[in-house]
Design a protein around this motif. Structure first.
Motif, PDB file in Angstrom:
ATOM      1  N   TYR A   1       0.861  -1.184   0.000  1.00 22.22           N
ATOM      2  CA  TYR A   1       0.000   0.000   0.000  1.00 22.22           C
ATOM      3  C   TYR A   1       0.897   1.233   0.000  1.00 22.22           C
ATOM      4  O   TYR A   1       1.847   1.306   0.785  1.00 22.22           O
TER       5      TYR A   1
ATOM      6  N   ARG B   1      -2.902   0.429  -4.134  1.00 20.97           N
ATOM      7  CA  ARG B   1      -2.227  -0.817  -3.783  1.00 20.97           C
ATOM      8  C   ARG B   1      -1.636  -1.466  -5.029  1.00 20.97           C
ATOM      9  O   ARG B   1      -2.234  -1.450  -6.100  1.00 20.97           O
TER      10      ARG B   1
ATOM     11  N   LYS C   1       1.223  -6.421   3.095  1.00 18.64           N
ATOM     12  CA  LYS C   1       0.321  -7.459   3.584  1.00 18.64           C
ATOM     13  C   LYS C   1       0.550  -8.722   2.768  1.00 18.64           C
ATOM     14  O   LYS C   1       0.629  -8.670   1.544  1.00 18.64           O
TER      15      LYS C   1
ATOM     16  N   MET D   1      -5.094  -2.975   6.557  1.00 17.52           N
ATOM     17  CA  MET D   1      -3.921  -2.092   6.628  1.00 17.52           C
ATOM     18  C   MET D   1      -3.830  -1.412   7.990  1.00 17.52           C
ATOM     19  O   MET D   1      -2.742  -1.181   8.509  1.00 17.52           O
TER      20      MET D   1
ATOM     21  N   LYS E   1      -0.906  -1.968  10.692  1.00 22.48           N
ATOM     22  CA  LYS E   1      -0.189  -0.781  11.170  1.00 22.48           C
ATOM     23  C   LYS E   1      -0.094  -0.802  12.695  1.00 22.48           C
ATOM     24  O   LYS E   1       0.922  -0.413  13.260  1.00 22.48           O
TER      25      LYS E   1
END
Length: 191
Positions: free
Chosen positions: A39, A50, A113, A184, A188
């Motif tokens: 991302y 993305r 990811k 995401m 994070k």
């Protein structure tokens, strides 16, 4: 542009759930999948798009794929996402060049990811597109059930939301297991 109506839910017993999915009448053949996402965002901002390296096949030893570029316009209500997306595909050998190109424009990697698991298509409702189901492990987050309908227009979104919840119940996954946050943001929090 299409509309994705999707949900994801935490899964405690992926082996049993995989079996239960595969026992549903009319479920399509299992497909093994691996997806690596990057991302991108401008410094201090939320991600704008993305880059996904995706590989599919009949087994994890026999995968092939491409690169998918996606920009989503996201909304979330009661754990169910409704996303408008703009995307296109390229050959897998373009991933490194695309990554370098985005970095050269001043974008930064917001988060990465990795997703690995199984996917199915199911003609669950004749009035909607086939239901796409993924049972996947997200690196550092655990196992999830993801389900989505892809619609051409927004008019059918409420009905698709209802049908997603019905399938969730049919598969024995309580609504309390729905994850309302985007991957995401979950990732994070762990980085």
């Amino acid at each position: 542009m299409s509309y994705e109506v999707e949900l994801k839910a935490h899964v405690d017993d992926p082996i049993t759930l995989k079996h239960d999915i595969e026992q549903q009448p009319g479920i399509g053949e299992v497909c093994c999948e691996e997806k690596d996402d990057i991302y991108y965002a401008l410094a201090g901002q939320e991600p704008l798009f993305r880059l996904r390296m995706e590989r599919f096949g009949p087994s994890f030893q026999n995968l092939s794929g491409n690169v998918r570029f996606t920009r989503k316009y996201k909304s979330l209500k009661d754990g169910i996402e409704v996303n408008e997306e703009v995307e296109f595909l390229s050959s897998s050998d373009q991933a490194e060049y695309a990554h370098a190109f985005f970095l050269s424009l001043g974008y930064e990697v917001y988060i990465r990811k990795t997703k690995r698991g199984y996917s199915y298509d199911w003609a669950f409702d004749e009035t909607l597109s086939p239901l796409h189901i993924e049972l996947v492990e997200i690196a550092s987050l655990g196992w999830f059930l993801e389900m989505e309908f892809v619609l051409e227009t927004a008019e059918r979104v409420p009905y698709a939301r209802t049908r997603l919840l019905e399938v969730l119940s049919l598969l024995g996954v309580p609504q309390e297991r729905i994850e309302e946050r985007y991957y995401m943001h979950l990732l994070k929090d762990f980085s």
